[in-house]
Design an enzyme around this catalytic site. Structure first.
Site, PDB file in Angstrom:
ATOM      1  N   ASN A 106       0.856  -1.187   0.000  1.00  0.00           N
ATOM      2  CA  ASN A 106       0.000   0.000   0.000  1.00  0.00           C
ATOM      3  C   ASN A 106       0.893   1.238   0.000  1.00  0.00           C
ATOM      4  O   ASN A 106       1.706   1.431   0.910  1.00  0.00           O
ATOM      5  CB  ASN A 106      -0.906  -0.022   1.233  1.00  0.00           C
ATOM      6  CG  ASN A 106      -1.928   1.095   1.228  1.00  0.00           C
ATOM      7  OD1 ASN A 106      -1.623   2.233   0.884  1.00  0.00           O
ATOM      8  ND2 ASN A 106      -3.142   0.787   1.637  1.00  0.00           N
TER       9      ASN A 106
ATOM     10  N   HIS B  27      -5.613   3.396  -1.506  1.00  0.00           N
ATOM     11  CA  HIS B  27      -6.893   3.608  -0.818  1.00  0.00           C
ATOM     12  C   HIS B  27      -7.252   5.091  -0.919  1.00  0.00           C
ATOM     13  O   HIS B  27      -7.003   5.860   0.006  1.00  0.00           O
ATOM     14  CB  HIS B  27      -6.779   3.180   0.644  1.00  0.00           C
ATOM     15  CG  HIS B  27      -8.088   3.154   1.379  1.00  0.00           C
ATOM     16  ND1 HIS B  27      -8.376   2.231   2.359  1.00  0.00           N
ATOM     17  CD2 HIS B  27      -9.187   3.935   1.293  1.00  0.00           C
ATOM     18  CE1 HIS B  27      -9.572   2.451   2.838  1.00  0.00           C
ATOM     19  NE2 HIS B  27     -10.094   3.497   2.196  1.00  0.00           N
TER      20      HIS B  27
ATOM     21  N   GLU C 185      -8.736   0.065  -2.722  1.00  0.00           N
ATOM     22  CA  GLU C 185      -9.580  -0.061  -1.542  1.00  0.00           C
ATOM     23  C   GLU C 185     -10.410   1.209  -1.362  1.00  0.00           C
ATOM     24  O   GLU C 185      -9.970   2.296  -1.731  1.00  0.00           O
ATOM     25  CB  GLU C 185      -8.729  -0.235  -0.279  1.00  0.00           C
ATOM     26  CG  GLU C 185      -7.833  -1.443  -0.269  1.00  0.00           C
ATOM     27  CD  GLU C 185      -7.031  -1.540   1.007  1.00  0.00           C
ATOM     28  OE1 GLU C 185      -6.521  -2.630   1.290  1.00  0.00           O
ATOM     29  OE2 GLU C 185      -6.891  -0.517   1.720  1.00  0.00           O
TER      30      GLU C 185
ATOM     31  N   HIS D 202      -3.858  -4.658   7.802  1.00  0.00           N
ATOM     32  CA  HIS D 202      -3.958  -3.582   8.791  1.00  0.00           C
ATOM     33  C   HIS D 202      -3.072  -3.899  10.002  1.00  0.00           C
ATOM     34  O   HIS D 202      -3.341  -4.822  10.760  1.00  0.00           O
ATOM     35  CB  HIS D 202      -5.389  -3.340   9.268  1.00  0.00           C
ATOM     36  CG  HIS D 202      -5.577  -1.939   9.801  1.00  0.00           C
ATOM     37  ND1 HIS D 202      -5.969  -0.893   8.997  1.00  0.00           N
ATOM     38  CD2 HIS D 202      -5.387  -1.411  11.020  1.00  0.00           C
ATOM     39  CE1 HIS D 202      -6.042   0.216   9.712  1.00  0.00           C
ATOM     40  NE2 HIS D 202      -5.681  -0.081  10.946  1.00  0.00           N
TER      41      HIS D 202
END
EC number: 2.6.99.2
Length: 238
Positions: A7, A43, A70, A191
């Site tokens: 990410n 995201h 996301e 996460h």
């Protein structure tokens, strides 16, 4: 081997703090792939405080591995995903003012909504995943929405692991993974996963297809270097 999707939101946060284009997200994505990562995750949020909608479009022309977008499926997000047509879309129920994602979907309460949204993406050939807590009822509920995969929200694992409660930390995720397998769902996770806790998670969560890691990976890279850290994760995921 479990795939590593990096990410890059935090790199966008750094860039946005000064304006301009340093660090260059497109170059970073290409470099991360060249270091061995099997995917890139973004995201975008409505306020574009890190990844901008234009970044998401621009990255489509660069990413050659799996591309995962996301976000909360508000109309603007749905339109963006349909323009990009990434490998995977991960649906996350985060509020506009959320600092970071902090809960999975209630797949029972929001079943009808999720069914409708997932159908939109799957009709365009986009693999779908739903962000869920490690609760068997939520996993089983996800299976009734038509999603391809779920992504387990792993903050509780990371917190308990850090306190030395390793078995207690991972058990709900092991159970959720087994429930996903029985329901015919592919399994992702993400996460607060880090170099410290990823190996134990991988060893105890069966059929883990993919992890999405951003914050910890970028923080660790400040000290150890991005290429080195990507390969350290890959070694732990083998």
């Amino acid at each position: 081997m479990t795939k590593l999707s990096v990410n890059i939101n935090k790199l966008a946060t750094l860039r946005n703090s000064r304006g301009g284009n340093a660090p260059d997200l497109l170059k970073a994505a290409k470099d991360i792939e060249s270091f061995g990562a099997q995917g890139i995750t973004v995201h975008p949020r409505p306020d574009e405080r890190h990844i901008k909608y234009q970044d998401t479009l621009d990255l489509k022309e660069v990413v050659t591995t799996e591309y995962n977008i996301e976000g909360n499926p508000i109309p603007k997000f749905i339109d963006l995903v349909l323009k990009v047509k990434p490998t995977q879309v991960t649906l996350v129920p985060d509020a506009e003012d959320a600092i970071t994602s902090n809960a999975g979907w209630d797949t029972l309460k929001h079943k009808d909504f999720l069914v409708d949204v997932i159908k939109i993406f799957k009709n365009e050939g986009i693999r779908t995943s739903i962000f869920v807590d490690p609760v068997i009822e939520m996993v089983e509920g996800a299976a009734k929405t038509g999603t391809d995969r779920i992504e387990l929200y792993t903050e509780s694992y990371a917190q308990k692991f850090a306190m030395g409660q390793t078995d207690e930390a991972v058990k709900p995720f092991t159970d959720a993974a087994i429930a996903a397998q029985k329901s015919g769902l592919g399994l992702n996770a993400g996460h607060d996963l880090s170099l410290d806790n990823i190996k134990f998670f991988k060893e105890n969560v069966p059929d883990l297809l993919e992890v999405s890691i951003g914050h910890a990976l970028i923080c660790e890279s400040i000290y150890l270097g991005l290429e080195n850290v990507v390969n350290m994760y890959l070694n732990r995921l083998r």
